[in-house]
Write an enzyme that holds these catalytic residues in place. Structure first.
Site, PDB file in Angstrom:
ATOM      1  CG  HIS A   9      -4.135 -22.211 -78.105  1.00 23.77           C
ATOM      2  ND1 HIS A   9      -3.694 -22.970 -77.213  1.00 23.77           N
ATOM      3  CD2 HIS A   9      -2.837 -21.834 -78.777  1.00 23.77           C
ATOM      4  CE1 HIS A   9      -2.617 -23.420 -77.551  1.00 23.77           C
ATOM      5  NE2 HIS A   9      -1.988 -22.798 -78.383  1.00 23.77           N
ATOM      6  CD  GLU A  85       2.796 -21.901 -82.513  1.00 21.53           C
ATOM      7  OE1 GLU A  85       3.421 -20.951 -82.773  1.00 21.53           O
ATOM      8  OE2 GLU A  85       2.467 -22.431 -81.359  1.00 21.53           O
TER       9      GLU A  85
END
Length: 234
Positions: A9, A85
């Site tokens: 990201h 994550e």
């Protein structure tokens, strides 16, 4: 076999603040991160994409948004929690400068396979779930779109490092040797014999990752002796 483009990201508000975000809700791209996401459209302009997969966290979905807007045929990304994550547990939301003073920090750096975050998951568990997701999605893309397909997955730094370590045959204890900056592109092609790391942390225009041309001199799964001739001469 297909080619996987792993995109970290863009820079997030937690990145710029030096905070370990983990699964904290509401962590978005900062101004730089939005700019990086916009640039990704041009960087991947020459690459055909068959499938888009994403971590469910907002910063990843925001990173893919401009690219998918430019390619409406891909639709919305498929969200996969396994590409989310690491669950950092009690470390979540804390400043990295503060965490660096914790005894566990050295274990994370030097002996990752023994590291487990209090109230969270171990790095072994992270590696297991993320590598499984990458390989299972690759098989699914091959079955649905053919062996020459290219697909993209937007995820997180430690996730990409774990997948790259597996592709290179590195022990998890060495995965901190791998660096993944925001909005970089890492390309892996899985074959019946072994994975190939085609790009690592690429920040420029990504080219030459389409289907292998007919009559390619090297059998699938073999590495060219002497080195690749590059996309233009392939």
């Amino acid at each position: 076999m297909p080619t996987l483009l792993l995109v970290r990201h863009g820079r997030s508000t937690a990145n710029s603040a030096g905070i370990l975000a983990g699964w904290t809700p509401g962590v978005e791209l900062d101004e730089t991160g939005h700019g990086q996401a916009g640039q990704l459209v041009e960087r991947l302009a020459g690459v055909p994409l068959a499938q888009a997969v994403s971590s469910p966290l907002e910063r990843c979905r925001q990173t893919l948004a401009p690219l998918l807007a430019a390619r409406p045929e891909l639709g919305e990304p498929t969200l996969d929690d396994r590409l989310g994550e690491c669950h950092y547990g009690e470390w979540t939301g804390r400043p990295l400068a503060e965490l660096a003073k914790e005894p566990l920090w050295r274990t994370v750096q030097d002996h990752a396979s023994a590291a487990a975050f209090p109230g969270g998951e171990s790095l072994r568990a992270l590696s297991h779930r993320t590598v499984a997701a990458a390989r299972e999605w690759d098989e699914k893309v091959a079955a649905e779109h053919g062996p020459d397909a290219v697909w993209i997955a937007c995820t997180h730094g430690d996730v990409i490092k774990a997948i790259v370590a597996d592709a290179l045959g590195l022990h998890l204890d060495h995965f901190q040797r791998i660096n993944v900056d925001p909005c970089t592109v890492t390309a892996i092609r899985y074959t019946p014999l072994r994975p190939f790391l085609l790009r690592m942390g690429d920040t420029g225009t990504v080219t030459g990752l389409g289907p292998r041309p007919a009559g390619h001199p090297t059998p699938e799964g073999d590495a060219p002796v002497g080195g690749s001739t590059g996309a233009a001469a392939a």
